[in-house]
Design a protein around this motif. Structure first.
Motif, PDB file in Angstrom:
ATOM      1  N   LEU A  26       0.835  -1.212   0.000  1.00 20.91           N
ATOM      2  CA  LEU A  26       0.000   0.000   0.000  1.00 20.91           C
ATOM      3  C   LEU A  26       0.864   1.254   0.000  1.00 20.91           C
ATOM      4  CD1 LEU A  26      -2.802  -1.052   2.527  1.00 20.91           C
ATOM      5  CD2 LEU A  26      -2.988  -0.853   0.042  1.00 20.91           C
ATOM      6  N   ALA A  27       1.923   1.252   0.823  1.00 20.74           N
ATOM      7  CA  ALA A  27       2.812   2.408   0.840  1.00 20.74           C
ATOM      8  C   ALA A  27       3.504   2.592  -0.511  1.00 20.74           C
ATOM      9  CB  ALA A  27       3.851   2.241   1.947  1.00 20.74           C
ATOM     10  N   ALA A  28       3.906   1.475  -1.139  1.00 22.80           N
ATOM     11  CA  ALA A  28       4.532   1.571  -2.469  1.00 22.80           C
ATOM     12  C   ALA A  28       3.544   2.125  -3.490  1.00 22.80           C
ATOM     13  CB  ALA A  28       5.037   0.195  -2.901  1.00 22.80           C
ATOM     14  N   SER A  29       2.276   1.724  -3.402  1.00 28.28           N
ATOM     15  CA  SER A  29       1.271   2.268  -4.322  1.00 28.28           C
ATOM     16  C   SER A  29       1.112   3.765  -4.122  1.00 28.28           C
ATOM     17  CB  SER A  29      -0.068   1.559  -4.098  1.00 28.28           C
ATOM     18  OG  SER A  29       0.057   0.163  -4.316  1.00 28.28           O
ATOM     19  N   LEU A  30       1.103   4.207  -2.861  1.00 24.83           N
ATOM     20  CA  LEU A  30       1.008   5.644  -2.588  1.00 24.83           C
ATOM     21  C   LEU A  30       2.219   6.385  -3.135  1.00 24.83           C
ATOM     22  CD1 LEU A  30      -0.404   8.013  -1.203  1.00 24.83           C
ATOM     23  CD2 LEU A  30       0.769   7.387   0.913  1.00 24.83           C
ATOM     24  N   LEU A  31       3.404   5.795  -2.971  1.00 22.39           N
ATOM     25  CA  LEU A  31       4.604   6.432  -3.513  1.00 22.39           C
ATOM     26  C   LEU A  31       4.561   6.517  -5.033  1.00 22.39           C
ATOM     27  CD1 LEU A  31       7.387   4.865  -1.236  1.00 22.39           C
ATOM     28  CD2 LEU A  31       6.501   7.208  -1.185  1.00 22.39           C
ATOM     29  N   LEU A  32       4.008   5.482  -5.682  1.00 22.43           N
ATOM     30  CA  LEU A  32       3.883   5.541  -7.140  1.00 22.43           C
ATOM     31  C   LEU A  32       2.953   6.661  -7.572  1.00 22.43           C
ATOM     32  CD1 LEU A  32       3.718   1.734  -8.078  1.00 22.43           C
ATOM     33  CD2 LEU A  32       5.605   3.329  -8.471  1.00 22.43           C
ATOM     34  N   VAL A  33       1.855   6.827  -6.839  1.00 20.95           N
ATOM     35  CA  VAL A  33       0.943   7.934  -7.166  1.00 20.95           C
ATOM     36  C   VAL A  33       1.639   9.278  -6.979  1.00 20.95           C
ATOM     37  CG1 VAL A  33      -1.200   9.069  -6.489  1.00 20.95           C
ATOM     38  CG2 VAL A  33      -1.109   6.588  -6.635  1.00 20.95           C
ATOM     39  N   LEU A  34       2.355   9.414  -5.854  1.00 19.18           N
ATOM     40  CA  LEU A  34       3.098  10.653  -5.624  1.00 19.18           C
ATOM     41  C   LEU A  34       4.178  10.848  -6.683  1.00 19.18           C
ATOM     42  CD1 LEU A  34       3.480  10.514  -1.728  1.00 19.18           C
ATOM     43  CD2 LEU A  34       1.885  11.891  -3.077  1.00 19.18           C
ATOM     44  N   GLY A  35       4.805   9.733  -7.124  1.00 21.35           N
ATOM     45  CA  GLY A  35       5.795   9.844  -8.193  1.00 21.35           C
ATOM     46  C   GLY A  35       5.186  10.325  -9.493  1.00 21.35           C
ATOM     47  N   GLY A  36       3.983   9.865  -9.811  1.00 21.19           N
ATOM     48  CA  GLY A  36       3.313  10.342 -11.005  1.00 21.19           C
ATOM     49  C   GLY A  36       3.006  11.829 -10.929  1.00 21.19           C
ATOM     50  N   ALA A 167      12.927   6.150  -0.881  1.00 19.80           N
ATOM     51  CA  ALA A 167      11.628   5.477  -0.805  1.00 19.80           C
ATOM     52  C   ALA A 167      11.803   3.978  -0.575  1.00 19.80           C
ATOM     53  CB  ALA A 167      10.833   5.727  -2.088  1.00 19.80           C
ATOM     54  N   LEU A 168      12.787   3.371  -1.269  1.00 17.72           N
ATOM     55  CA  LEU A 168      13.033   1.938  -1.057  1.00 17.72           C
ATOM     56  C   LEU A 168      13.477   1.656   0.377  1.00 17.72           C
ATOM     57  CD1 LEU A 168      13.233  -0.898  -2.207  1.00 17.72           C
ATOM     58  CD2 LEU A 168      15.573  -0.372  -2.947  1.00 17.72           C
ATOM     59  N   LEU A 169      14.370   2.510   0.893  1.00 20.65           N
ATOM     60  CA  LEU A 169      14.787   2.329   2.285  1.00 20.65           C
ATOM     61  C   LEU A 169      13.610   2.490   3.236  1.00 20.65           C
ATOM     62  CD1 LEU A 169      18.234   4.201   2.341  1.00 20.65           C
ATOM     63  CD2 LEU A 169      17.822   1.739   2.380  1.00 20.65           C
ATOM     64  N   ALA A 170      12.727   3.464   2.924  1.00 19.03           N
ATOM     65  CA  ALA A 170      11.559   3.678   3.788  1.00 19.03           C
ATOM     66  C   ALA A 170      10.626   2.474   3.753  1.00 19.03           C
ATOM     67  CB  ALA A 170      10.821   4.941   3.347  1.00 19.03           C
ATOM     68  N   LEU A 171      10.440   1.867   2.542  1.00 18.78           N
ATOM     69  CA  LEU A 171       9.577   0.695   2.437  1.00 18.78           C
ATOM     70  C   LEU A 171      10.155  -0.491   3.209  1.00 18.78           C
ATOM     71  CD1 LEU A 171       8.468   0.800  -1.324  1.00 18.78           C
ATOM     72  CD2 LEU A 171       7.075   1.287   0.690  1.00 18.78           C
ATOM     73  N   LEU A 172      11.465  -0.699   3.066  1.00 16.49           N
ATOM     74  CA  LEU A 172      12.087  -1.791   3.812  1.00 16.49           C
ATOM     75  C   LEU A 172      11.994  -1.564   5.321  1.00 16.49           C
ATOM     76  CD1 LEU A 172      15.281  -2.433   1.643  1.00 16.49           C
ATOM     77  CD2 LEU A 172      13.216  -3.830   1.771  1.00 16.49           C
ATOM     78  N   ALA A 173      12.190  -0.293   5.732  1.00 13.36           N
ATOM     79  CA  ALA A 173      12.074   0.004   7.165  1.00 13.36           C
ATOM     80  C   ALA A 173      10.636  -0.198   7.638  1.00 13.36           C
ATOM     81  CB  ALA A 173      12.531   1.437   7.432  1.00 13.36           C
TER      82      ALA A 173
END
Length: 462
Positions: A26-36, A167-173
């Motif tokens: 879910l967090a990755a999906s939100l980051l993708l939206v923010l990336g767009g 973002a990747l570090l945040a997702l892993l954390a």
């Protein structure tokens, strides 16, 4: 156990791992939206930056050309090339100068900013927007401003790489933190599973501690209450089984004492009464032989012989009843069935046909115990209102069949606790007699068990 960053397959992952993966997704999906959204804003910013730089450069070149117009015509071209060469790189644009013959006389040098690097083509296509070149003329010379957004796109690419790394570090954390937090929160469930496993293996004294969480606390109280009731039911069943075994042993001992008493009475009748009657009959026969010519005395002697013969037959019948065993089994079955009907109030239809001749006591005892255990299981587990009992014997086999109209096998909990040893005990008893035991649940409901004992199990004694 997987480490905090391992990603097992969904089918093997624990609950805390699956929840961590879901939240991370879910967090990755939100980051993708923010990336767009960031790409859209960055594309507009790059477009505005390049367009503004082109507009400023065009205005400045117009001012330069206006100043060159004041110079003599023969030096204007050289002066223009000198100015263009002196300018060098124009921000976000490529400056070219062509003479009147169309020959390229000047191209601005490449930007030294991040020299030798370019953003990927697909990324440049996402951010670049086509801008028309700007053209200016003076005395046959043509100056062209070609918009160039490569440096701005490269800045955006570097910024995107940095954000993607963070973002990747945040997702892993996030995944590691959620997994650790849920693992700590759900750790009591491991205790619950271990308690269930121990209870399933027969450790009915297993109890759960009181957890701090209200939900887990209610679960622990429910489990402990269930374990208390289960242990009480098992204890009651053990006491019932012990009492039943004691009763069976007492009954067997009473039967042995009765049998010994009957055999003693039979011996006394045979040794004392039967021999006395035989002696009297022999004496009467002798008198009858010697008084053939004395009708009055001869008739009495004949009467003595007849009466003593009837007495011998009576004693023989009494001895046969005392020593016979089929009648004993029939009586014992009838007495037990009658007592069972009166105690439990369940309709019982019985059909009993025993073989001729005396039956070995081991077989008779086995048949009686099978019937007793079968009817006991009906009371404990079947919730039946009607039972059919059949005990038949022929030249090939013995057959004991019990059918009820109850709930059948595995249809719900029994009204009375039991440890499940009754059917196993019947199977072992039948196996010792060389027989076979079958259990069936008819489609219409109820439960049927049938014991078949081979003819070898019936040992007829004289």
């Amino acid at each position: 156990m997987p480490g905090p960053f391992s990603l097992p397959s969904p089918g093997q992952a624990g609950l805390h791992t699956r929840v961590g993966l879901v939240l991370s997704a879910l967090a990755a999906s939100l980051l993708l939206v923010l990336g767009g959204l960031w790409l859209h804003a960055t594309r507009n910013a790059v477009h505005e930056e390049v367009e503004a730089a082109t507009r400023v450069s065009e205005q400045w070149l117009r001012v330069v050309i206006g100043e060159l117009q004041a110079l003599p015509p023969d030096v204007r071209g050289e002066r223009l090339l000198a100015v263009a060469t002196g300018i060098g790189r124009v921000r976000a644009n490529v400056l070219t100068v062509h003479d009147a013959g169309g020959q390229l006389r000047h191209v601005s040098p490449p930007s030294p900013y991040k020299a030798g690097r370019e953003a990927p083509g697909w990324f440049a296509d996402l951010l670049s927007s086509p801008l028309p070149p700007r053209h200016l003329s003076m005395d046959g010379y043509r100056l062209s401003l070609l918009p160039d957004s490569s440096r701005a796109v490269l800045d955006a690419w570097d910024e995107l790489q940095g954000m993607a790394g963070w973002a990747l570090l945040a997702l892993l954390a996030l995944f590691a933190g959620v997994r650790q937090a849920l693992g700590r929160a759900l750790r009591p469930l491991d205790q619950v599973m271990q308690a269930l496993d121990r209870t399933g293996r027969g450790r009915f004294d297993t109890r759960l501690p009181q957890f701090a969480s209200p939900e887990l606390g209610r679960l622990a109280r429910a489990f402990n209450g269930m374990a208390d009731r289960l242990k009480a039911a098992v204890d009651d069943n053990v006491r019932l089984e012990t009492a039943r075994e004691v009763a069976e042993q007492m009954q067997a001992r009473v039967e042995l004492e009765r049998r010994a008493e009957r055999e003693s009475i039979a011996r006394e009748l045979h040794d004392e009464l039967a021999q006395g009657i035989t002696a009297v009959r022999a004496l009467g026969g002798a008198i009858a032989q010697r008084t053939a010519e004395q009708p009055a005395l001869h008739g009495h002697a004949q009467s003595i012989v007849a009466v003593t013969g009837e007495m011998q037959n009576g004693v023989r019948r009494i001895l046969h009843r005392l020593r016979s065993k089929p009648d004993d089994l029939s009586v014992r079955l009838a007495q037990y069935i009658e007592a069972w009907r009166g105690q439990h109030g369940i309709a019982l239809d019985s059909r009993i046909s025993l073989p001729d001749g005396a039956i070995d006591d081991e077989l008779a005892q086995g048949v009686l115990r099978i019937v007793q255990e079968g009817l006991t299981n009906v009371v404990r587990h079947a919730r039946a209102s009607r039972v059919e009992l059949t005990v038949l014997a022929n030249d090939a086999e013995w057959r004991v069949r019990l059918a009820d109209n109850g709930c059948g096998a595995g249809q719900g909990p029994s009204e009375q606790g039991g440890c499940g040893l009754g059917l196993r005990g019947m199977r072992e008893r039948v196996a010792l007699l060389g027989g076979h035991l079958e259990f069936t649940s008819p489609a219409g409901g109820g439960f049927v068990f049938e014991a078949r004992l081979p003819v070898d199990a019936r040992r007829v004694v004289s």
